[in-house]
Every structure is written in C-alpha cells, then in structure tokens.
Write an enzyme that holds these catalytic residues in place. Structure first.
Site, mmCIF file in Angstrom:
data_model
loop_
_atom_site.group_PDB
_atom_site.id
_atom_site.type_symbol
_atom_site.label_atom_id
_atom_site.label_comp_id
_atom_site.label_asym_id
_atom_site.label_seq_id
_atom_site.Cartn_x
_atom_site.Cartn_y
_atom_site.Cartn_z
ATOM 1 C CG HIS A 158 31.428 37.407 40.049
ATOM 2 N ND1 HIS A 158 32.215 37.690 38.952
ATOM 3 C CD2 HIS A 158 32.280 37.219 41.078
ATOM 4 C CE1 HIS A 158 33.498 37.652 39.313
ATOM 5 N NE2 HIS A 158 33.568 37.376 40.599
ATOM 6 C CD GLU A 218 37.922 37.351 46.099
ATOM 7 O OE1 GLU A 218 37.291 36.452 46.664
ATOM 8 O OE2 GLU A 218 37.522 37.907 45.051
ATOM 9 C CD1 TRP A 220 39.843 36.862 41.400
ATOM 10 C CD2 TRP A 220 41.478 36.456 42.855
ATOM 11 N NE1 TRP A 220 39.292 36.183 42.471
ATOM 12 C CE2 TRP A 220 40.271 35.928 43.375
ATOM 13 C CE3 TRP A 220 42.651 36.327 43.608
ATOM 14 C CZ2 TRP A 220 40.209 35.278 44.608
ATOM 15 C CZ3 TRP A 220 42.583 35.676 44.830
ATOM 16 C CH2 TRP A 220 41.378 35.163 45.316
HETATM 17 ZN ZN LIG Z 1 35.396 37.571 41.607
#
Ligand SMILES: [Zn+2]
Length: 255
Positions: A158, A218, A220
């Site tokens: 991120h 994950e 998403w």
């Molecule tokens: Zn993430």
C-alpha cells in the site's frame, strides 16, 4: 526445484553408503524420477520466460515488489485522490476506469484503501495486535494472526500507491464494512476479480500464491501492474514475486 535436486543427491549419496545392497536399484530409480521432474520444471520455466510480454522490465515502477522480504522506507511519488482515497497519480486513470467498469456492469464498487504511509501501516499493525489481545489472545497468538493478514510496516505494498482494496459496495455495506475473503462469493466481487486484468490490475494475494507472497488470500486487494503484465500473470497464475523472478531471468540470459 532446489529441494527436488537435493533429494536426488541425498538418494545418490545413500546408494553409495549402502553400496551393493538390494535397495540400490530402487534408489537409483527414485533418483532418476526426481531428476526427470527437475528437468520438467526447468523446461516449464524456460517456456514461460520465452513467452513473457515484450518491453516489460523487472525494474519497471509498476512491478515494484514490496513484501516482508523486500521492505522499503517511505517512497516518494506524486499522489492524487479518488473519492478522498489517496493513490499514486499514475493509477488514477486505470483505477477510475476499473471502478466505472464495475458500475456499468451493474456492480458498483467501493475503493476502501489506496496509498498508506509507512507510519500509517505501523498504526494498522499495532491496532490489529491490540484488538486480538483484547479478544483474549496471547501476545504470541495476536502476532501470528496479525502477520497472516496485515503486512508488516515497511513491507506493505500500500506504500507504493499502486495497491487498491476494492469491494463490491453491496456486499461491503451488508457485512459491516469488513474486508473478508468470503466476499468472493458475491457476484460483484467475482466481477472485480475476473475483470481486473482488463484494467491493468491483478488480484495480488491469491489462494495458490500464499507461500510466494507471504500473505493469505485476499479477495479485495488489487495491484496495478499494467495490462500486458496483468494478462500474463493471470493466464499463468503467477504472483508478482514469481513474475518478476521470470523477468529477471530473461534479463540475465540476455546479458
Ligand atoms: Zn490491501
């Protein structure tokens, strides 16, 4: 592959030690079988390398690997926001197109998270540990659970601004705004996963890639890598780590 070779060598060494005993023949057979497997794996890798998209380099910004083994301090790049969420400016266009595409298909999506600073990631990490401890877990358990889903500070992609947590809005709202892997049962999340490569994104943490990425599945977390790379990675079910390793091998061979 390395492991297979070591097994093969160990078996050969064992044959030497047992010299002349009856198991020798079987051991030799096993050694041959494992070396055949090694050759097959190498051939498959060579084939993948020869098919890699042209003009893509392991050093391309869009392919920057950040994980628990490749940590970075705060990176510098231009940022913009989409619906108040900061992302790297260079992905505003493809990410907006991705979100618009989902909406047009009848599955409005929510951008939950984009760029996060190293400092913020530390906060997320600490909060996760704290909340597990509040649930009665021991410090050791809390750390283990946190490691499964939260990237270690300096090891979260991120911070590259190239990652986006995107959820089908309907599912997200109906499930207390949580990021849960079972969201992939929703038609809207399925649409996002299937069509991400059309916009240059890949689902970064796949079920089969857990060992390679160090992060559990994950449903998403999408990562911008560019359309050519996204198509190739999806077709061959490669993690970013595996894909970059192939690119590096091609570059090494070309030298
Ligand atoms: Zn993430």
């Amino acid at each position: 592959m390395k492991k297979t070779m070591i097994t093969g060598l160990a078996l050969i060494a064992l044959t030497g030690l047992l010299g002349g005993c009856a198991t020798g023949t079987n051991t030799k057979k096993a050694a041959t079988a494992s070396s055949t497997k090694t050759v097959k794996t190498q051939t498959k890798r060579q084939k993948l390398i020869s098919e890699l998209p042209k003009g893509v380099k392991s050093t391309d910004t869009a392919l920057l690997v950040v994980n628990k083994w490749h940590k970075y301090n705060e990176l510098r790049f231009s940022k913009s926001t989409i619906n108040g969420i900061p992302v790297r400016s260079s992905i505003v266009k493809p990410l907006t197109a991705f979100l618009d595409g989902a909406k047009a298909a009848g599955y409005p999506a929510t951008l939950v998270s984009g760029y996060r600073s190293v400092e913020y990631q530390k906060t997320v990490w600490d909060q996760s540990i704290q909340s597990y401890e509040n649930q009665g877990k021991t410090a050791k358990q809390a750390l283990k659970l946190t490691q499964e889903f939260v990237a270690v500070p300096r090891g979260s992609e991120h911070q590259t601004g190239l990652a986006a947590d995107v959820m089908n809005t309907k599912w997200f709202n109906a499930n207390g705004s949580q990021l849960l892997s079972k969201s992939d049962q929703a038609a809207g999340q399925k649409w996002l996963i299937k069509h991400a490569p059309d916009y240059g994104f890949v689902l970064r943490f796949t079920k089969t890639g857990e060992k390679s990425t160090g992060i559990e599945y994950e449903s998403w977390h999408f990562r911008y890598v560019g359309q050519k790379s996204a198509a190739f990675m999806t077709k061959h079910n490669l993690t970013l780590e595996q894909y970059v390793s192939l690119l590096k091998a091609r570059e090494k061979a070309a030298k």
